[in-house]
Design a protein around this motif. Structure first.
Motif, short mmCIF file in Angstrom:
data_model
loop_
_atom_site.label_atom_id
_atom_site.label_comp_id
_atom_site.label_asym_id
_atom_site.label_seq_id
_atom_site.Cartn_x
_atom_site.Cartn_y
_atom_site.Cartn_z
N ALA A 217 0.83 -1.20 0.00
CA ALA A 217 0.00 0.00 0.00
C ALA A 217 0.87 1.26 0.00
N THR A 218 2.00 1.22 0.70
CA THR A 218 2.90 2.37 0.75
C THR A 218 3.56 2.59 -0.61
N ARG A 219 3.95 1.48 -1.26
CA ARG A 219 4.56 1.61 -2.58
C ARG A 219 3.58 2.22 -3.58
N LEU A 220 2.31 1.82 -3.50
CA LEU A 220 1.31 2.37 -4.40
C LEU A 220 1.10 3.86 -4.13
N ALA A 221 1.11 4.23 -2.85
CA ALA A 221 0.93 5.64 -2.49
C ALA A 221 2.08 6.48 -3.05
N LEU A 222 3.30 5.96 -2.95
CA LEU A 222 4.46 6.67 -3.49
C LEU A 222 4.40 6.74 -5.01
N LEU A 223 3.88 5.68 -5.64
CA LEU A 223 3.75 5.68 -7.10
C LEU A 223 2.78 6.77 -7.55
N ARG A 224 1.69 6.97 -6.81
CA ARG A 224 0.74 8.03 -7.16
C ARG A 224 1.40 9.40 -7.04
N VAL A 225 2.20 9.57 -5.98
CA VAL A 225 2.88 10.86 -5.80
C VAL A 225 3.87 11.10 -6.93
#
Length: 265
Positions: A217-225
């Motif tokens: 979930a953290t990796r996906l959040a960083l990908l969105r940023v």
């Protein structure tokens, strides 16, 4: 600093992310040029340091730290000494502890200690004077890129240099790795840079390793940023009555890993 160290003996280590799991790899790199002075140490210190560097087993922290300090002091006794460690935070843990121990005590031994480290690790540098560096100005980053291109005998178009400099956000290592990630035709402007520009090097590898350890979930959040840095945060945009305050923030692990920049505003 090393380039300006005329007349000084230099003991230098440059931490590599791949050696962070090898106990005492950093200390071995740092002290290797001084190992011929081991016979000057007291037998117990000589045996402690030799055994630790040969086996990678640090044993009790204090005897090893004292032995390393003794060898450094013997080196400094011959003339001015510069002890320099790049990316101190990437050293293996026993090496960090030993080098920090020595740095706190080398105040009157004709030795200067220079450690570069990522901000956010105050405990590791407790008791050591800290100078926090600000990001380089864009003009300075452009000069750095120009010098690096000349050394590599490669052409770097001015608009490409500006793009790389802005992507580096004042970080000189990041700028050099962005340059390394650009192909010859991309550097000249004949082929467009990837968006965002690719980078290649130790800093990139270190961040990739840290990123791989984060929850999905953290990796996906960083990908969105990364895909749209100016997009609103979905958590902050959610109405108060619908927000789940018990739900953990997926970006929180990236804050601890120093992978996500803090909001400047």
């Amino acid at each position: 600093a090393v380039d300006e160290s005329h007349g000084l003996t230099v003991l230098r280590a440059r931490a590599a992310p791949g050696e962070g799991r090898l106990p005492l790899a950093g200390l071995h790199q740092l002290l290797r040029p001084a190992l011929h002075r081991l016979p000057r140490l007291r037998p117990v210190q000589r045996e402690t340091l030799t055994r630790a560097l040969d086996t990678g087993e640090p044993g009790a922290p204090l005897p090893l730290a004292n032995a390393a300090l003794g060898l450094i002091a013997e080196t400094a006794a011959e003339g001015p000494l510069l002890l320099c460690v790049d990316d101190f935070h990437l050293l293996d843990a026993p090496s960090r502890e030993t080098v920090a121990f020595a740095a706190r005590r080398l105040t009157h031994d004709g030795a200067a200690v220079l450690l570069s480290a990522r901000d956010g690790d105050p405990d590791r540098l407790a008791g050591i004077p800290v100078l926090r560096l600000r990001p380089l100005r864009e003009e300075a980053v452009l000069d750095l890129l120009s010098d690096a291109s000349r050394e590599q005998a490669s052409e770097l178009a001015a608009p490409v240099a500006v793009t790389l400099a802005r992507a580096a956000e004042g970080n000189p290592r990041a700028a050099l790795e962005l340059l390394e990630g650009a192909g010859p035709e991309q550097r000249t402007g004949a082929v467009a840079l990837d968006q965002p520009p690719r980078s290649r090097g130790e800093l990139t590898d270190a961040f990739a390793t840290a990123l791989a350890r984060l929850p999905r979930a953290t990796r996906l959040a960083l990908l969105r940023v990364a895909a749209d840095p100016h997009a609103p945060d979905p958590e902050s945009a959610a109405p108060a009555e619908t927000a789940d305050w018990d739900e953990p923030d997926p970006a929180e692990p990236s804050d601890h890993a120093a992978l996500e920049p803090a909001d400047p505003g």
